[in-house]
Scaffold this motif. Structure first.
Motif: not given
Length: 97
Positions: A70-97
């Protein structure tokens, strides 16, 4: 180790015990990869894009904004979302290796 016979149309029957171990069912798709002097068959999941897109759209339509968004712009929400997805993918790749 179970043996299989190559039939006239290059078909093989995967032994029942192996099929059961990986829950392989008639109609399932498998990916074939050449590995050394053999062939690796790996079950693959296939997603119908239209069905998946409809399910995602329905979930998004029902979604409520998070209190932290609440109170964030669409761009700020999108940036946060992309960062969360990137972190999740890094964690998954680390588990797979």
């Amino acid at each position: 180790m179970p043996l299989v016979t190559v039939k006239s149309k290059f078909q093989v029957t995967i032994p029942a015990g192996l099929r059961k171990d990986i829950d392989l069912r008639e109609g399932d798709l498998m990916e074939a990869t050449l590995v050394g002097d053999g062939i690796l068959l790996r079950p693959k999941d296939v997603v119908d894009r239209i069905t998946a897109a409809n399910r995602i759209a329905a979930r998004l339509a029902a979604a409520r904004p998070s209190p932290r968004d609440r109170g964030l712009t669409e761009d700020e929400i999108m940036k946060d979302t992309v960062e969360e997805i990137s972190a999740s993918r890094r964690e998954r790749r680390a588990r797979e290796t």
